[in-house]
Design a protein around this motif. Structure first.
Motif, PDB file in Angstrom:
ATOM      1  N   HIS A 180      26.630  28.192  32.477  1.00 43.03           N
ATOM      2  CA  HIS A 180      25.977  28.446  33.764  1.00 43.03           C
ATOM      3  C   HIS A 180      26.786  29.453  34.586  1.00 43.03           C
ATOM      4  O   HIS A 180      27.993  29.288  34.756  1.00 43.03           O
ATOM      5  CB  HIS A 180      25.851  27.145  34.561  1.00 43.03           C
ATOM      6  CG  HIS A 180      24.883  26.167  33.988  1.00 43.03           C
ATOM      7  ND1 HIS A 180      25.173  25.400  32.872  1.00 43.03           N
ATOM      8  CD2 HIS A 180      23.621  25.827  34.368  1.00 43.03           C
ATOM      9  CE1 HIS A 180      24.132  24.623  32.595  1.00 43.03           C
ATOM     10  NE2 HIS A 180      23.182  24.866  33.479  1.00 43.03           N
ATOM     11  N   PRO A 181      26.140  30.471  35.128  1.00 48.20           N
ATOM     12  CA  PRO A 181      26.886  31.447  35.927  1.00 48.20           C
ATOM     13  C   PRO A 181      27.403  30.824  37.218  1.00 48.20           C
ATOM     14  O   PRO A 181      26.667  30.095  37.898  1.00 48.20           O
ATOM     15  CB  PRO A 181      25.844  32.543  36.220  1.00 48.20           C
ATOM     16  CG  PRO A 181      24.516  31.896  36.011  1.00 48.20           C
ATOM     17  CD  PRO A 181      24.720  30.832  34.979  1.00 48.20           C
ATOM     18  N   PRO A 182      28.652  31.114  37.588  1.00 45.60           N
ATOM     19  CA  PRO A 182      29.196  30.539  38.817  1.00 45.60           C
ATOM     20  C   PRO A 182      28.835  31.311  40.073  1.00 45.60           C
ATOM     21  O   PRO A 182      29.072  30.827  41.178  1.00 45.60           O
ATOM     22  CB  PRO A 182      30.706  30.569  38.574  1.00 45.60           C
ATOM     23  CG  PRO A 182      30.908  31.704  37.628  1.00 45.60           C
ATOM     24  CD  PRO A 182      29.686  31.753  36.761  1.00 45.60           C
ATOM     25  N   HIS A 183      28.280  32.514  39.926  1.00 45.37           N
ATOM     26  CA  HIS A 183      27.928  33.296  41.111  1.00 45.37           C
ATOM     27  C   HIS A 183      26.667  32.733  41.750  1.00 45.37           C
ATOM     28  O   HIS A 183      25.665  32.493  41.058  1.00 45.37           O
ATOM     29  CB  HIS A 183      27.724  34.762  40.748  1.00 45.37           C
ATOM     30  CG  HIS A 183      27.724  35.677  41.935  1.00 45.37           C
ATOM     31  ND1 HIS A 183      26.615  35.848  42.732  1.00 45.37           N
ATOM     32  CD2 HIS A 183      28.703  36.435  42.480  1.00 45.37           C
ATOM     33  CE1 HIS A 183      26.906  36.688  43.707  1.00 45.37           C
ATOM     34  NE2 HIS A 183      28.162  37.064  43.580  1.00 45.37           N
ATOM     35  N   PRO A 227      43.068  35.847  43.195  1.00 48.15           N
ATOM     36  CA  PRO A 227      44.276  36.040  43.993  1.00 48.15           C
ATOM     37  C   PRO A 227      44.831  37.460  43.938  1.00 48.15           C
ATOM     38  O   PRO A 227      45.537  37.892  44.853  1.00 48.15           O
ATOM     39  CB  PRO A 227      45.269  35.037  43.387  1.00 48.15           C
ATOM     40  CG  PRO A 227      44.785  34.836  41.983  1.00 48.15           C
ATOM     41  CD  PRO A 227      43.289  34.939  42.054  1.00 48.15           C
ATOM     42  N   ALA A 228      44.514  38.198  42.859  1.00 49.83           N
ATOM     43  CA  ALA A 228      45.042  39.557  42.711  1.00 49.83           C
ATOM     44  C   ALA A 228      43.939  40.607  42.805  1.00 49.83           C
ATOM     45  O   ALA A 228      44.176  41.776  42.525  1.00 49.83           O
ATOM     46  CB  ALA A 228      45.777  39.687  41.375  1.00 49.83           C
ATOM     47  N   GLY A 229      42.749  40.197  43.200  1.00 49.33           N
ATOM     48  CA  GLY A 229      41.630  41.126  43.275  1.00 49.33           C
ATOM     49  C   GLY A 229      40.392  40.504  42.670  1.00 49.33           C
ATOM     50  O   GLY A 229      40.419  39.386  42.139  1.00 49.33           O
ATOM     51  N   PRO A 230      39.256  41.208  42.715  1.00 50.16           N
ATOM     52  CA  PRO A 230      37.996  40.669  42.212  1.00 50.16           C
ATOM     53  C   PRO A 230      38.049  40.399  40.705  1.00 50.16           C
ATOM     54  O   PRO A 230      38.666  41.148  39.943  1.00 50.16           O
ATOM     55  CB  PRO A 230      36.973  41.764  42.543  1.00 50.16           C
ATOM     56  CG  PRO A 230      37.619  42.594  43.602  1.00 50.16           C
ATOM     57  CD  PRO A 230      39.084  42.539  43.331  1.00 50.16           C
ATOM     58  N   ILE A 231      37.381  39.309  40.297  1.00 52.62           N
ATOM     59  CA  ILE A 231      37.286  38.930  38.884  1.00 52.62           C
ATOM     60  C   ILE A 231      35.895  39.304  38.380  1.00 52.62           C
ATOM     61  O   ILE A 231      34.899  38.844  38.947  1.00 52.62           O
ATOM     62  CB  ILE A 231      37.496  37.419  38.707  1.00 52.62           C
ATOM     63  CG1 ILE A 231      38.860  36.984  39.245  1.00 52.62           C
ATOM     64  CG2 ILE A 231      37.331  37.015  37.246  1.00 52.62           C
ATOM     65  CD1 ILE A 231      39.010  35.470  39.378  1.00 52.62           C
ATOM     66  N   PRO A 232      35.787  40.122  37.329  1.00 52.27           N
ATOM     67  CA  PRO A 232      34.462  40.449  36.803  1.00 52.27           C
ATOM     68  C   PRO A 232      33.837  39.248  36.103  1.00 52.27           C
ATOM     69  O   PRO A 232      34.493  38.534  35.346  1.00 52.27           O
ATOM     70  CB  PRO A 232      34.734  41.590  35.824  1.00 52.27           C
ATOM     71  CG  PRO A 232      36.171  41.444  35.443  1.00 52.27           C
ATOM     72  CD  PRO A 232      36.863  40.829  36.616  1.00 52.27           C
ATOM     73  N   CYS A 233      32.554  39.029  36.375  1.00 51.12           N
ATOM     74  CA  CYS A 233      31.799  37.906  35.820  1.00 51.12           C
ATOM     75  C   CYS A 233      30.553  38.493  35.169  1.00 51.12           C
ATOM     76  O   CYS A 233      29.663  39.014  35.857  1.00 51.12           O
ATOM     77  CB  CYS A 233      31.449  36.929  36.930  1.00 51.12           C
ATOM     78  SG  CYS A 233      30.453  35.511  36.425  1.00 51.12           S
ATOM     79  N   LEU A 234      30.484  38.427  33.835  1.00 58.94           N
ATOM     80  CA  LEU A 234      29.450  39.117  33.078  1.00 58.94           C
ATOM     81  C   LEU A 234      28.569  38.150  32.309  1.00 58.94           C
ATOM     82  O   LEU A 234      29.051  37.229  31.654  1.00 58.94           O
ATOM     83  CB  LEU A 234      30.094  40.095  32.082  1.00 58.94           C
ATOM     84  CG  LEU A 234      30.578  41.409  32.698  1.00 58.94           C
ATOM     85  CD1 LEU A 234      31.759  41.952  31.941  1.00 58.94           C
ATOM     86  CD2 LEU A 234      29.441  42.415  32.700  1.00 58.94           C
ATOM     87  N   GLY A 235      27.252  38.384  32.395  1.00 61.56           N
ATOM     88  CA  GLY A 235      26.290  37.601  31.639  1.00 61.56           C
ATOM     89  C   GLY A 235      25.452  38.500  30.752  1.00 61.56           C
ATOM     90  O   GLY A 235      25.206  39.665  31.084  1.00 61.56           O
ATOM     91  N   VAL A 236      25.012  37.962  29.631  1.00 64.06           N
ATOM     92  CA  VAL A 236      24.180  38.714  28.690  1.00 64.06           C
ATOM     93  C   VAL A 236      22.828  38.021  28.536  1.00 64.06           C
ATOM     94  O   VAL A 236      22.709  36.814  28.736  1.00 64.06           O
ATOM     95  CB  VAL A 236      24.860  38.842  27.307  1.00 64.06           C
ATOM     96  CG1 VAL A 236      26.063  39.750  27.381  1.00 64.06           C
ATOM     97  CG2 VAL A 236      25.255  37.475  26.756  1.00 64.06           C
TER      98      VAL A 236
END
Length: 292
Positions: A180-183, A227-236
């Motif tokens: 499940h996407p967390p966004h 904590p160190a910047g944006p985390i990429p979150c990718l779905g296919v």
């Protein structure tokens, strides 16, 4: 220059043909079976999935992760067929899987269902971590059974606590796989991750380099706070989809990962179904620079 590691990501193959007995339809499975018979079987095609797997072999990834929904309604024979299909992708050391909501459609004896995939998910203990050299793949289980008409997910407090420990203790490139996407904008409310705030809080504190998901059947890129910047979150999208709806045609990703001076450089290659030839081809890509 360090050696690149190639990770493949596919999701939601819906590869099985459910053949339920009448007594097995006295549950939420009746709705899922009707959906399959009336609609999904025309969209999720075995020939599309076969073409994707053939193309995947030509790309020769070092490891492949499948982010759930291998089955339609999680019947025991579907789980056996899915286990046989996983073996065609490679041995357990080269393939990881996590369950999706279709793989836990109802409460069922695990010995007859998901236990058959145990070699591909570290014996089914979640979260699990796969050490792939300097890359660590962390698999989460967001798919407890839900009520009819719902496809929501949840991790639970215990799993999030364990994830927090793993992220704090693990060095290298940390990749989190979840169905499940967390966004919050990724899916409708009836398909959401109900405790996403708990997961997002863990990621804000400890970070990771990449989050991979499925479930939406749509290509997606979102950014999560780290904590160190944006985390990429990718779905296919679904690995077997003909794409009758715009934007839902089958695709998978290749991630070529290597170290950089201040983190990790990840080249993302998108490979998608060509409707004319029914073969997969390169559809573009982009670079991610993930800071540790």
């Amino acid at each position: 220059m360090s050696r690149r590691f190639r990770l493949a990501h596919l999701s939601d193959p819906h590869l099985t043909d459910p053949r339920p007995r009448l007594r097995q339809l006295c549950s939420k499975r009746l709705l899922g079976w009707l959906s399959w018979r009336l609609r999904r079987r025309r969209e999720h095609r075995p020939e599309v999935l076969a073409a994707l797997v053939a193309d995947l072999r030509r790309q020769a990834p070092d490891h492949t992760v499948v982010t759930g929904d291998l089955t339609q309604i999680a019947l025991p024979h579907e789980c056996r067929e899915a286990a046989a299909w996983l073996a065609t992708l490679g041995p357990p050391a080269q393939v990881s899987v996590i369950p999706g909501n279709h793989d836990r459609y109802v409460a069922e004896n695990a010995a007859d269902t998901l236990a058959r995939w145990a070699p591909y998910c570290q014996s089914g203990r979640f979260p699990y971590v796969r050490a792939l050299g300097t890359i660590h793949l962390i698999g989460l289980d967001s798919a407890p059974p839900t009520a009819p008409f719902l496809a929501t997910g949840a991790l639970g407090a215990a799993q999030c606590r364990r994830l927090e420990t793993l992220l704090a203790e693990t060095q290298g490139c940390r990749i989190v796989a979840i169905h499940h996407p967390p966004h919050p904008e990724a899916v409708k409310a009836r398909k959401r991750l109900t405790d996403r705030d708990r997961l997002l809080a863990v990621l804000r504190r400890h970070g990771c380099e990449l989050v991979l998901h499925g479930h939406s059947h749509h290509w997606q890129l979102h950014w999560l706070e780290g904590p160190a910047g944006p985390i990429p979150c990718l779905g296919v999208p679904s690995a077997s989809a003909l794409g009758r709806r715009r934007g839902y045609r089958a695709r998978y990703h290749l991630y070529d990962i290597e170290t950089a001076a201040d983190g990790w450089r990840i080249e993302v290659s998108i490979r998608g179904l060509d409707p004319a030839s029914r073969a997969f081809r390169h559809e573009g890509g982009f670079r991610l620079h993930c800071r540790s």
